[in-house]
Design an enzyme around this catalytic site. Sequence first.
Site, PDB file in Angstrom:
ATOM      1  CG  ASP A 171      -2.095   0.969   0.941  1.00 63.19           C
ATOM      2  OD1 ASP A 171      -1.969   2.142   0.798  1.00 63.19           O
ATOM      3  OD2 ASP A 171      -3.096   0.390   1.177  1.00 63.19           O
TER       4      ASP A 171
ATOM      5  CB  SER B 182      -6.348   2.194   0.099  1.00 60.62           C
ATOM      6  OG  SER B 182      -4.887   2.653   0.103  1.00 60.62           O
TER       7      SER B 182
ATOM      8  CD  GLU C 139      -3.195  -3.083   2.836  1.00 52.95           C
ATOM      9  OE1 GLU C 139      -3.766  -3.638   3.951  1.00 52.95           O
ATOM     10  OE2 GLU C 139      -3.455  -1.831   2.690  1.00 52.95           O
TER      11      GLU C 139
ATOM     12  CG  HIS D 291      -2.205   4.943  -3.217  1.00 55.30           C
ATOM     13  ND1 HIS D 291      -1.518   5.578  -2.468  1.00 55.30           N
ATOM     14  CD2 HIS D 291      -3.321   4.424  -2.784  1.00 55.30           C
ATOM     15  CE1 HIS D 291      -2.021   5.148  -1.359  1.00 55.30           C
ATOM     16  NE2 HIS D 291      -3.010   4.400  -1.322  1.00 55.30           N
TER      17      HIS D 291
HETATM   18 ZN   LIG Z   1      -2.862   6.193   2.182  1.00 59.35          ZN
END
Ligand SMILES: [Zn+2]
Length: 464
Positions: A68, A112, A279, A327
């Site tokens: 992430d 997210s 994640e 991202h």
């Molecule tokens: Zn963030």
Amino acid sequence: MGFNRFSYIFSMKPITMRISRSDSSLVISLLLLFSMLVVSGSIVDGTTVDINSLSQSNELSIILMIGDGMGFDHVQLGRWVEVGTNDNLTMEQLPWNASVTTYSADSAITDSAAAATAMATGYKTDNGKLSVNPDLVELETILEIAQSLGKSTGLVSTVSIQHATPAAFMSHVSNRNSFIEITRQIVEEAGVDVLLGGGRQYFSESQLNIMESNGYAIAVNRANLTNVTSGKILGLFGSLEIAYELDRNFTTTPSLGEMTDKAIELLSQDSDGFFLMVEGGKIDWSAHANDKVGVALELVAFNDAVQIALNYVNTHSNTLLIVTSDHETGGLTVVSNDLNDDLPTLGFTEEQNRTLRIDRANNISVTWDTTDHSSANVPIFGLGSPFDTMTDNETIDNTNIFDIMIGHYGLTKSPTPTTTPTPTTTTSTTPTTTTPSEFPMEYVLFALPILAALVIVVVFLRRR
Ligand SMILES: [Zn+2]
């Protein structure tokens, strides 16, 4: 399937004996012999078919790993800390790599929730929404598709399992902060077999009891996790998130790598295959704080989890491995370094390596443009048959990650969003050469003996 095939052979035997006295016995016997060979799985399309391989034809699995907030420079920071400037991290050694666009339906800069929805469902949505489109129509996720194919499923995170990234794969809400509703969906609807992360505070006592009565082992520390060796598990290792790598107690709290290892151990026991999403949630959180030491430690922990997944995939070629990000966070640029040759080593204790990593990260100069997300593309690395025909260093969209995944399961994307659990159209191509197509096989198995029986009837009728 094997049992049926053998009982079929036995039922044919009396017919073979009866017609052996007829004038056409040679032709008929040959026909029957051929059909029995086909029935026993010896000849199909001129190739030898292993009966065992048929039962494994659905074992296609996927491990999707999401760092992430992980941009290209986050990977470079982790690389310089862990292996130096002249070597590559495990994720960078995967054979295919590309760049991913991340914009959402309503913003050039995604959050997210929208990014995870794009990867999980193949459709863009607005920031803040989880696996519903901008009009709040529910979107079927790759995890739900895997379930409909009879596969086991798992979600692993270093933040709470109700957080945007894991939640997008198993729940449908218009607001990512609806943690109580997401928890309700986890308990009452999602049916995910392996859930490992934080978020204990959102579960009521009665909800935990329901999970237990549904067959889940509940784990709250590293020892609990180690003790579970089969079945379903709900592992909640933090009231909210799991401790940062900077603060993690190595004895009581499992690492992301240890959780990944356990998830694969449990899910791979399903002969139908599995879907697993892992994640590294705190790369993002550290980057929001513009904390380069935190980013480096979380990045390295994520890369360690990639190594564990790769160890499995290296011996299970039907498993697709994708490592990517949702991202970029922070507008990070790695500028320069003043590093020595003292690298973290397997022979050191975890504590010694952590100290060394902190020291190395502090000797790297970086700049930050923001404490929020940026619109920058993010890296993707892949290993598996779908990547054999894909170009290196191309740019793909985050929705294409879904396309690659369902392609690996032998499916294509439905033209319109669907909420029905029915999987989308089956394609004619199979992702691996070792997996035989099942559909023609079934026809051959049953058509040929029937054809042989018809010939026998015709021969008897003609002799009268
Ligand atoms: Zn963030």
